[in-house]
Scaffold this motif. Structure first.
Motif, PDB file in Angstrom:
ATOM      1  N   SER A 195     -58.433  65.759 -62.759  1.00  0.00           N
ATOM      2  CA  SER A 195     -57.578  66.191 -63.851  1.00  0.00           C
ATOM      3  C   SER A 195     -56.190  65.501 -63.630  1.00  0.00           C
ATOM      4  O   SER A 195     -55.117  65.855 -64.002  1.00  0.00           O
ATOM      5  CB  SER A 195     -56.985  67.644 -63.488  1.00  0.00           C
ATOM      6  OG  SER A 195     -58.287  68.475 -63.756  1.00  0.00           O
ATOM      7  N   GLY A 196     -56.402  63.997 -63.073  1.00  0.00           N
ATOM      8  CA  GLY A 196     -55.295  63.195 -63.302  1.00  0.00           C
ATOM      9  C   GLY A 196     -54.509  63.141 -62.119  1.00  0.00           C
ATOM     10  O   GLY A 196     -53.443  62.246 -62.206  1.00  0.00           O
ATOM     11  N   SER A 197     -54.754  63.714 -60.937  1.00  0.00           N
ATOM     12  CA  SER A 197     -53.600  63.609 -60.034  1.00  0.00           C
ATOM     13  C   SER A 197     -53.773  62.404 -59.071  1.00  0.00           C
ATOM     14  O   SER A 197     -52.702  61.945 -58.524  1.00  0.00           O
ATOM     15  CB  SER A 197     -53.947  64.790 -58.964  1.00  0.00           C
ATOM     16  OG  SER A 197     -55.159  64.855 -58.445  1.00  0.00           O
ATOM     17  N   ALA A 198     -54.887  61.768 -59.667  1.00  0.00           N
ATOM     18  CA  ALA A 198     -55.184  60.419 -58.587  1.00  0.00           C
ATOM     19  C   ALA A 198     -54.814  59.434 -59.940  1.00  0.00           C
ATOM     20  O   ALA A 198     -55.655  58.014 -59.213  1.00  0.00           O
ATOM     21  CB  ALA A 198     -56.546  60.201 -58.040  1.00  0.00           C
ATOM     22  N   LEU A 199     -54.371  59.426 -60.718  1.00  0.00           N
ATOM     23  CA  LEU A 199     -54.054  58.479 -61.820  1.00  0.00           C
ATOM     24  C   LEU A 199     -53.251  57.251 -61.243  1.00  0.00           C
ATOM     25  O   LEU A 199     -53.715  56.009 -61.404  1.00  0.00           O
ATOM     26  CB  LEU A 199     -53.400  58.691 -63.060  1.00  0.00           C
ATOM     27  CG  LEU A 199     -52.892  57.952 -64.247  1.00  0.00           C
ATOM     28  CD1 LEU A 199     -54.246  57.558 -64.684  1.00  0.00           C
ATOM     29  CD2 LEU A 199     -52.000  58.519 -65.256  1.00  0.00           C
ATOM     30  N   ASP A 200     -52.279  57.252 -60.522  1.00  0.00           N
ATOM     31  CA  ASP A 200     -51.541  56.191 -59.935  1.00  0.00           C
ATOM     32  C   ASP A 200     -52.368  55.351 -59.324  1.00  0.00           C
ATOM     33  O   ASP A 200     -52.353  53.946 -59.456  1.00  0.00           O
ATOM     34  CB  ASP A 200     -50.149  56.489 -59.670  1.00  0.00           C
ATOM     35  CG  ASP A 200     -49.089  56.969 -60.492  1.00  0.00           C
ATOM     36  OD1 ASP A 200     -49.320  56.637 -61.757  1.00  0.00           O
ATOM     37  OD2 ASP A 200     -48.311  57.859 -60.171  1.00  0.00           O
ATOM     38  N   LYS A 201     -53.015  55.939 -58.123  1.00  0.00           N
ATOM     39  CA  LYS A 201     -53.957  55.108 -57.326  1.00  0.00           C
ATOM     40  C   LYS A 201     -55.024  54.473 -58.337  1.00  0.00           C
ATOM     41  O   LYS A 201     -55.446  53.496 -57.966  1.00  0.00           O
ATOM     42  CB  LYS A 201     -54.477  56.074 -56.287  1.00  0.00           C
ATOM     43  CG  LYS A 201     -53.353  56.560 -55.281  1.00  0.00           C
ATOM     44  CD  LYS A 201     -54.144  57.509 -54.038  1.00  0.00           C
ATOM     45  CE  LYS A 201     -52.915  57.913 -53.265  1.00  0.00           C
ATOM     46  NZ  LYS A 201     -53.417  58.774 -52.207  1.00  0.00           N
ATOM     47  N   ALA A 202     -55.581  55.238 -59.062  1.00  0.00           N
ATOM     48  CA  ALA A 202     -56.617  54.762 -59.877  1.00  0.00           C
ATOM     49  C   ALA A 202     -56.177  53.319 -60.602  1.00  0.00           C
ATOM     50  O   ALA A 202     -56.954  52.209 -60.769  1.00  0.00           O
ATOM     51  CB  ALA A 202     -57.264  55.841 -60.924  1.00  0.00           C
ATOM     52  N   ILE A 203     -54.981  53.508 -61.148  1.00  0.00           N
ATOM     53  CA  ILE A 203     -54.546  52.265 -62.076  1.00  0.00           C
ATOM     54  C   ILE A 203     -54.495  51.045 -60.892  1.00  0.00           C
ATOM     55  O   ILE A 203     -54.541  49.935 -61.404  1.00  0.00           O
ATOM     56  CB  ILE A 203     -53.029  52.561 -62.635  1.00  0.00           C
ATOM     57  CG1 ILE A 203     -53.372  53.524 -63.814  1.00  0.00           C
ATOM     58  CG2 ILE A 203     -52.668  51.449 -63.165  1.00  0.00           C
ATOM     59  CD1 ILE A 203     -52.234  54.222 -64.595  1.00  0.00           C
ATOM     60  N   ASP A 204     -53.827  51.262 -59.905  1.00  0.00           N
ATOM     61  CA  ASP A 204     -53.435  50.208 -59.061  1.00  0.00           C
ATOM     62  C   ASP A 204     -54.963  49.673 -58.561  1.00  0.00           C
ATOM     63  O   ASP A 204     -54.761  48.553 -58.315  1.00  0.00           O
ATOM     64  CB  ASP A 204     -52.822  50.790 -57.773  1.00  0.00           C
ATOM     65  CG  ASP A 204     -52.579  49.662 -56.489  1.00  0.00           C
ATOM     66  OD1 ASP A 204     -51.723  48.605 -56.759  1.00  0.00           O
ATOM     67  OD2 ASP A 204     -53.048  49.962 -55.487  1.00  0.00           O
ATOM     68  N   LEU A 205     -55.901  50.610 -58.359  1.00  0.00           N
ATOM     69  CA  LEU A 205     -57.348  49.910 -57.775  1.00  0.00           C
ATOM     70  C   LEU A 205     -57.735  49.068 -59.111  1.00  0.00           C
ATOM     71  O   LEU A 205     -58.359  48.093 -58.944  1.00  0.00           O
ATOM     72  CB  LEU A 205     -58.152  51.219 -57.495  1.00  0.00           C
ATOM     73  CG  LEU A 205     -59.585  50.919 -57.136  1.00  0.00           C
ATOM     74  CD1 LEU A 205     -59.327  50.056 -55.914  1.00  0.00           C
ATOM     75  CD2 LEU A 205     -60.184  52.044 -56.407  1.00  0.00           C
ATOM     76  N   CYS A 206     -57.649  49.606 -60.344  1.00  0.00           N
ATOM     77  CA  CYS A 206     -58.050  48.983 -61.353  1.00  0.00           C
ATOM     78  C   CYS A 206     -57.373  47.364 -61.578  1.00  0.00           C
ATOM     79  O   CYS A 206     -58.234  46.572 -61.835  1.00  0.00           O
ATOM     80  CB  CYS A 206     -57.973  49.710 -62.687  1.00  0.00           C
ATOM     81  SG  CYS A 206     -59.035  51.191 -62.849  1.00  0.00           S
ATOM     82  N   ASN A 207     -56.295  47.608 -61.411  1.00  0.00           N
ATOM     83  CA  ASN A 207     -55.567  46.198 -61.501  1.00  0.00           C
ATOM     84  C   ASN A 207     -55.873  45.319 -60.474  1.00  0.00           C
ATOM     85  O   ASN A 207     -55.554  44.211 -60.522  1.00  0.00           O
ATOM     86  CB  ASN A 207     -54.031  46.486 -61.492  1.00  0.00           C
ATOM     87  CG  ASN A 207     -53.444  47.308 -62.822  1.00  0.00           C
ATOM     88  OD1 ASN A 207     -54.184  46.929 -63.796  1.00  0.00           O
ATOM     89  ND2 ASN A 207     -52.400  47.846 -62.702  1.00  0.00           N
ATOM     90  N   ASN A 208     -56.543  45.846 -59.375  1.00  0.00           N
ATOM     91  CA  ASN A 208     -56.768  44.835 -58.085  1.00  0.00           C
ATOM     92  C   ASN A 208     -58.396  44.786 -58.193  1.00  0.00           C
ATOM     93  O   ASN A 208     -58.778  44.618 -56.896  1.00  0.00           O
ATOM     94  CB  ASN A 208     -56.143  45.218 -57.069  1.00  0.00           C
ATOM     95  CG  ASN A 208     -54.736  45.057 -57.130  1.00  0.00           C
ATOM     96  OD1 ASN A 208     -53.953  43.896 -56.948  1.00  0.00           O
ATOM     97  ND2 ASN A 208     -53.899  46.069 -57.460  1.00  0.00           N
ATOM     98  N   SER A 209     -59.156  44.924 -58.841  1.00  0.00           N
ATOM     99  CA  SER A 209     -60.413  44.998 -58.622  1.00  0.00           C
ATOM    100  C   SER A 209     -61.236  44.659 -60.210  1.00  0.00           C
ATOM    101  O   SER A 209     -60.725  44.399 -61.167  1.00  0.00           O
ATOM    102  CB  SER A 209     -60.885  46.272 -58.148  1.00  0.00           C
ATOM    103  OG  SER A 209     -61.010  47.337 -59.071  1.00  0.00           O
ATOM    104  N   GLU A 210     -62.517  44.850 -60.234  1.00  0.00           N
ATOM    105  CA  GLU A 210     -63.502  44.804 -61.300  1.00  0.00           C
ATOM    106  C   GLU A 210     -63.553  45.802 -62.326  1.00  0.00           C
ATOM    107  O   GLU A 210     -63.828  45.848 -63.372  1.00  0.00           O
ATOM    108  CB  GLU A 210     -64.883  44.083 -60.989  1.00  0.00           C
ATOM    109  CG  GLU A 210     -64.917  42.725 -60.195  1.00  0.00           C
ATOM    110  CD  GLU A 210     -64.535  41.639 -61.281  1.00  0.00           C
ATOM    111  OE1 GLU A 210     -65.202  41.774 -62.428  1.00  0.00           O
ATOM    112  OE2 GLU A 210     -63.685  41.082 -60.756  1.00  0.00           O
ATOM    113  N   LEU A 211     -62.901  46.916 -61.903  1.00  0.00           N
ATOM    114  CA  LEU A 211     -62.707  48.161 -62.664  1.00  0.00           C
ATOM    115  C   LEU A 211     -61.991  48.132 -63.541  1.00  0.00           C
ATOM    116  O   LEU A 211     -60.824  47.445 -63.615  1.00  0.00           O
ATOM    117  CB  LEU A 211     -62.372  49.319 -61.661  1.00  0.00           C
ATOM    118  CG  LEU A 211     -63.315  49.398 -60.020  1.00  0.00           C
ATOM    119  CD1 LEU A 211     -62.608  50.669 -59.413  1.00  0.00           C
ATOM    120  CD2 LEU A 211     -64.690  49.960 -60.737  1.00  0.00           C
ATOM    121  N   ASN A 212     -62.104  48.702 -64.966  1.00  0.00           N
ATOM    122  CA  ASN A 212     -61.658  48.568 -66.016  1.00  0.00           C
ATOM    123  C   ASN A 212     -61.205  50.012 -66.718  1.00  0.00           C
ATOM    124  O   ASN A 212     -60.896  49.730 -67.905  1.00  0.00           O
ATOM    125  CB  ASN A 212     -62.013  47.610 -66.932  1.00  0.00           C
ATOM    126  CG  ASN A 212     -63.540  47.937 -67.536  1.00  0.00           C
ATOM    127  OD1 ASN A 212     -64.056  48.887 -67.068  1.00  0.00           O
ATOM    128  ND2 ASN A 212     -64.106  47.088 -68.346  1.00  0.00           N
TER     129      ASN A 212
END
Length: 451
Positions: A123-140
């Motif tokens: 439900s979005g509580s981990a959004l900021d961490k997810a964005i940071d991980l996407c910006n530093n990995s192959e995740l998009n």
């Protein structure tokens, strides 16, 4: 019995002399010859690399297992070519339900397929961490709940959701979309479909019932009722959520729990869907819902529609019939992608695939995922079949019991990515219900260690 025990048992027997030792040498020679021959065969097949998961601490409660099948040859899947319709028309389905919506050919929008490498964030509580991980990995991409088992965690205006009264403001949908798009991250909206005890209790006439009209409860589903996939009002409700999210800029609508309940009913009563031979199959009900969702969302708004399915249905026809997820036909409904949940922990101890017995499936993440998807290649490589985008295990399944599981960190997750890439599959979604993911590139490169 261990090898040491076998040796001791042999040498402790009375009467064993030089002749017996000579026989033993002959047996050993034969075994070595057979082993050498097998090694040549394995090299020929390109199955030469061994990935091991060795843990130093004995306190972890498991015995390390070496995965002995790692393909060194990548097989590429042909680009997906979508068609408006792949399934044959059914007069029974048309009479049981309404006809499928029809759009003028020049109004049908066929979205460009995008290769997705995503992680689920609830439900979005981990959004900021997810964005940071996407910006530093192959995740998009991220997968966020538009609707879970208990309701809608954003301020939806869908009439049915508001009537039930389970809409709340865990996150602002517009803000999530804007924040992700500003970081070039796609937003996938997950909709839990027919596993909805709240709606089933509020609308008992739309729940699965017995022949007497009583709501049925299912033992394997927490003794809860289930919305009926045969009911068109349920279709309309779920599709309305998808349409609303599409209008808010969500990039993909993903339907989860597009299935019937698994297992027995609480009181051993039989669900009733109509007289024998006078109603479509469970698989036809699931497919029909997805076809309608595709037409009303994907074809109309150009927003891709995807569906999550159990991994077991890829290799078990019996399980597929029980829950109504027929992989071979579901992939021909015209939806953008199909997401099988091929979590190693979800397979029974002793599962056999590809000639390999998985005594502890959870302990062999590479080989388990590789074997499942390898066994059904003939199905998903058919012309016109939807893209296959597996859900991969990013959680530790301690609930399956001590000795049956291993801790899942980056290496175990990344080994599953390696497995699908070895099969030519370039998309995946990571699933951890707690939404906690280790750092890493998530590229399937097993030569690089990451904390």
């Amino acid at each position: 019995m261990s090898e040491n025990n076998i040796d001791n048992e042999y040498y402790n027997k009375p009467g064993n002399g030089n002749s017996e030792l000579a026989k033993l040498r002959q047996i050993i020679t034969v075994l070595l010859s057979v082993s050498a021959l097998l090694a040549v065969v394995l090299v020929t097949l390109g199955i030469t690399k061994i990935i091991g998961y060795v843990k130093e601490s004995e306190a972890s409660g498991y015995t390390p297992i070496l995965a002995t099948l790692v393909s060194t040859t990548v097989t590429y899947t042909e680009p997906v070519v979508y068609h408006t319709e792949q399934l044959e028309a059914s007069s029974l389905a048309d009479s049981y339900w309404r006809p499928l919506p029809e759009l003028p050919e020049d109004e049908v929008i066929v979205p460009e397929h995008v290769e997705v490498r995503a992680l689920y964030i609830g439900s979005g509580s981990a959004l900021d961490k997810a964005i940071d991980l996407c910006n530093n990995s192959e995740l998009n991409a991220i997968v966020i709940d538009l609707k879970n088992e208990y309701g809608l965690p954003y301020m939806s205006k869908v009439a049915t959701a508001k009537e039930i009264g389970y809409v709340w403001d865990a996150y602002d949908l517009d803000a999530v979309v804007e924040k992700c798009h500003s970081n070039n991250i796609r937003v996938i909206g997950r909709i839990v479909s027919f596993n909805d005890q709240v709606a089933a209790k509020h609308f008992p006439e739309r729940a699965i019932q017995d022949a007497d009209g009583n709501v049925v409860r299912f033992s394997n589903e927490g003794n809860n009722p289930f919305l009926s996939p045969y009911n068109e009002d349920n279709w309309d409700y779920l599709i309305a959520i998808g349409i609303e999210a599409s209008e808010h800029g969500v990039d993909e609508i993903q339907f989860d729990y597009v299935r019937f309940p698994a297992g027995a009913t609480k009181n051993k009563v039989k669900p009733y869907f109509g007289e024998e031979g006078q109603y479509p199959t469970k698989a036809e009900a699931v497919n029909r819902f997805l076809q309608e969702a595709r037409i009303r969302i994907q074809d109309t708004y150009g927003v891709p529609v995807s569906a999550d399915i159990f991994g077991i249905v890829l290799t078990s026809e019996g399980d597929a019939k029980i829950i109504g997820q027929d992989f071979a036909t579901l992939g021909m409904t015209g939806i953008d992608s199909c997401c099988p949940m091929v979590y190693p922990s979800h397979y029974a101890l002793g599962t056999m695939l590809g000639g390999h017995v998985f005594k502890y499936p959870d302990k062999e993440p590479y080989l388990m995922v590789y074997s499942v998807l390898h066994d059904c290649q003939a199905t998903y490589k058919q012309p016109g079949f939807t893209a296959v985008r597996p859900y991969l295990q990013a959680f530790t399944a301690s609930y399956i019991g001590k000795g049956n599981y291993i801790e899942y960190g980056y290496r175990e997750i990344n080994s599953q990515i390696k497995a699908i890439k070895d099969l030519g599959i370039t998309e995946f979604i990571l699933w951890d219900p707690s939404c906690k993911y280790p750092s890493g590139n998530y590229d399937g490169d097993m030569s690089v260690e990451t904390d």
